[in-house]
Scaffold this active site. Structure first.
Site, PDB file in Angstrom:
ATOM      1  N   ASP A  53      20.211 -94.706 -43.099  1.00 52.17           N
ATOM      2  CA  ASP A  53      20.932 -93.796 -43.997  1.00 52.17           C
ATOM      3  C   ASP A  53      21.151 -94.446 -45.359  1.00 52.17           C
ATOM      4  OD1 ASP A  53      21.004 -92.511 -41.605  1.00 52.17           O
ATOM      5  OD2 ASP A  53      23.159 -92.716 -41.299  1.00 52.17           O
ATOM      6  N   GLU A 109      29.933-100.534 -43.660  1.00 54.91           N
ATOM      7  CA  GLU A 109      30.193 -99.569 -42.580  1.00 54.91           C
ATOM      8  C   GLU A 109      30.387-100.285 -41.234  1.00 54.91           C
ATOM      9  OE1 GLU A 109      28.259 -95.876 -42.865  1.00 54.91           O
ATOM     10  OE2 GLU A 109      28.807 -95.273 -40.836  1.00 54.91           O
ATOM     11  N   GLY A 160      30.297 -85.365 -41.044  1.00 55.64           N
ATOM     12  CA  GLY A 160      30.186 -85.425 -39.583  1.00 55.64           C
ATOM     13  C   GLY A 160      29.078 -84.550 -39.032  1.00 55.64           C
ATOM     14  N   GLU A 199      14.197 -91.352 -34.636  1.00 55.33           N
ATOM     15  CA  GLU A 199      15.652 -91.306 -34.417  1.00 55.33           C
ATOM     16  C   GLU A 199      16.071 -92.390 -33.436  1.00 55.33           C
ATOM     17  OE1 GLU A 199      17.859 -90.048 -36.593  1.00 55.33           O
ATOM     18  OE2 GLU A 199      16.890 -88.108 -36.298  1.00 55.33           O
TER      19      GLU A 199
HETATM   20  C1  GLA Z   1      23.113 -92.530 -37.583  1.00 58.14           C
HETATM   21  C2  GLA Z   1      23.060 -93.970 -38.060  1.00 58.14           C
HETATM   22  C3  GLA Z   1      21.625 -94.380 -38.385  1.00 58.14           C
HETATM   23  C4  GLA Z   1      20.684 -94.061 -37.248  1.00 58.14           C
HETATM   24  C5  GLA Z   1      20.863 -92.621 -36.780  1.00 58.14           C
HETATM   25  C6  GLA Z   1      20.056 -92.314 -35.553  1.00 58.14           C
HETATM   26  O1  GLA Z   1      22.764 -91.678 -38.641  1.00 58.14           O
HETATM   27  O2  GLA Z   1      23.884 -94.161 -39.189  1.00 58.14           O
HETATM   28  O3  GLA Z   1      21.598 -95.748 -38.708  1.00 58.14           O
HETATM   29  O4  GLA Z   1      20.830 -94.971 -36.207  1.00 58.14           O
HETATM   30  O5  GLA Z   1      22.228 -92.336 -36.506  1.00 58.14           O
HETATM   31  O6  GLA Z   1      18.700 -92.394 -35.839  1.00 58.14           O
END
Ligand code: GLA
Length: 389
Positions: free
Chosen positions: A174, A162, A124, A38
């Site tokens: 993501d 984005e 969200g 993360e």
């Molecule tokens: C969000 C962002 C990702 C990543 C996560 C944290 O989901 O979109 O790119 O940085 O937070 O791991």
């Protein structure tokens, strides 16, 4: 079918009543849950997510002209824009559609489409509803305009949309997951090279999503601030990205006063989280679920104490989850601040685990959680629409 199909049926029905004829195609792109790794993606590091069996769907019909008319089922209104005069207006879902169109147009000739968007990815909640929307739109344009579908390139376009159009400086995790995930697998992604390996998930264990019911907006959160702190840390340490710093160098820099305590903690999370992610992959390969669970737990501690992106609700739900004997590990998942946690649970105990979490979380917070198990789905695709008609 590896994704739940109620939203697909709803998209087709709404299309038919809104546009007066049946759609000719349907596409979907999934949300994701991150198992470990993360806040490492924008530091050139490693992540280990999987796609959820929940998706954004678009039922569509290509148009001959350059108009895009879309309706999201939660709003009755049909929004439309012209591909020749794209303009940013406000902060609603349509900006994601325009942002992807803008980005794709830099490299491709696009045709418009009429479309209805539905979703069962909670918004969200840290489950990548934005990336799922972006990739479903990209997949929709690929269908309407006959574009070749290269998942990695499409994920890169979606990320740029984005960052540049919507204004959230997200990493690539993501979008790569929503675009390129492989069914029944976790995806080890090297976020520097964008190389992806699909790895089998531990047999006999379930991935359970724990939604605290609390929400954030990424634009409002401290996400961009964390990114900036990581950039500062890399600069102070003289490396391009935090992935390049060994823990010993980081600790030495802190001892010598070359970085302040907050910067040190942010960087320590990233450096140790990269290590944990690779160790988790090794543990999965060795069928060592206990070790995998311990790494998941350690990830949460690091996110809470060093990176400081947890919340009371996330800490409580993780603690409650770990209090059940079937749970091997639990941590917040996604950007943090609110939203969801993830737990790895012995499949035989999932039902009792779920009721344990619902009851104890409510007792401790007064809030209602939503808890669901998810299989690992595949990435964005067009699906033969006749299957739904
Ligand atoms: C969000 C962002 C990702 C990543 C996560 C944290 O989901 O979109 O790119 O940085 O937070 O791991």
């Amino acid at each position: 079918m590896e994704s739940r199909i109620a939203p697909a049926i709803a998209a087709i029905e709404t299309f038919t009543s809104s546009f007066g004829s049946k759609p000719s195609a349907i596409v979907r792109a999934p949300g994701r849950i991150n198992l470990i790794g993360e806040h490492t993606d924008y530091n050139g590091g490693f992540v280990l997510p999987m796609a959820l069996d929940r998706s954004v769907w678009i039922a569509l019909r290509p148009r001959e002209d350059r108009t895009v008319r879309v309706q999201a089922t939660t709003f009755d209104e049909v929004m439309s824009f012209d591909l020749d005069s794209l303009q940013r207006e406000g902060h609603t879902w349509i900006e994601y559609v325009k942002g992807v169109a803008h980005q794709l147009q830099l490299n491709h000739e696009l045709r418009g489409f009429d479309g209805v968007i539905t979703s069962d990815v909670p918004c969200g909640a840290g489950l990548s509803s934005s990336a799922a929307l972006e990739l479903s739109v990209a997949r929709g344009f690929a269908t309407s305009s006959g574009l070749e579908w290269d998942p990695i390139v499409m994920a890169q376009h979606a990320q740029r949309a984005e960052c540049d159009w919507v204004g959230v400086e997200c990493g690539i995790m993501d979008q790569l997951t929503s675009a390129a995930a492989v069914a029944d697998s976790a995806m080890l992604i090297d976020c520097r090279t964008h190389t992806i390996s699909a790895l089998p998930l531990p047999v006999g264990f379930s991935v359970v999503v724990l939604d605290t019911g609390t929400r954030r907006r990424l634009q409002d959160s401290a996400y961009n601030e964390r990114r900036q702190q990581c950039r500062n840390a890399a600069e102070m340490l003289g490396v391009a990205e935090l992935r390049d710093v060994p823990l010993t160098d980081l600790e030495r820099a802190a001892r010598r006063g070359r970085i302040d305590d907050t910067t040190f903690r942010r960087a320590r999370h990233v450096v140790t989280e990269n290590e944990r992610t690779l160790l988790a992959v090794a543990a999965m390969g060795a069928d060592d679920v206990v070790q995998f669970g311990e790494l998941i737990n350690a990830s949460h501690r690091s996110l809470r104490d060093d990176f400081q992106v947890s919340s009371v609700a996330l800490d409580v739900i993780v603690d409650v989850a770990r209090g059940h004997s079937a749970c091997v590990g639990a941590r917040l998942s996604g950007a943090g601040f609110a939203g969801c946690a993830v737990a790895l649970v012995d499949s035989d105990g999932v039902e009792s685990f779920e009721s344990h979490v619902l009851q104890n979380y409510e007792e401790r917070t007064g809030l209602s959680a939503v808890v669901f198990e998810s299989i690992a789905a595949s990435g964005a695709m067009e699906i033969d629409i006749t299957r739904f008609m």
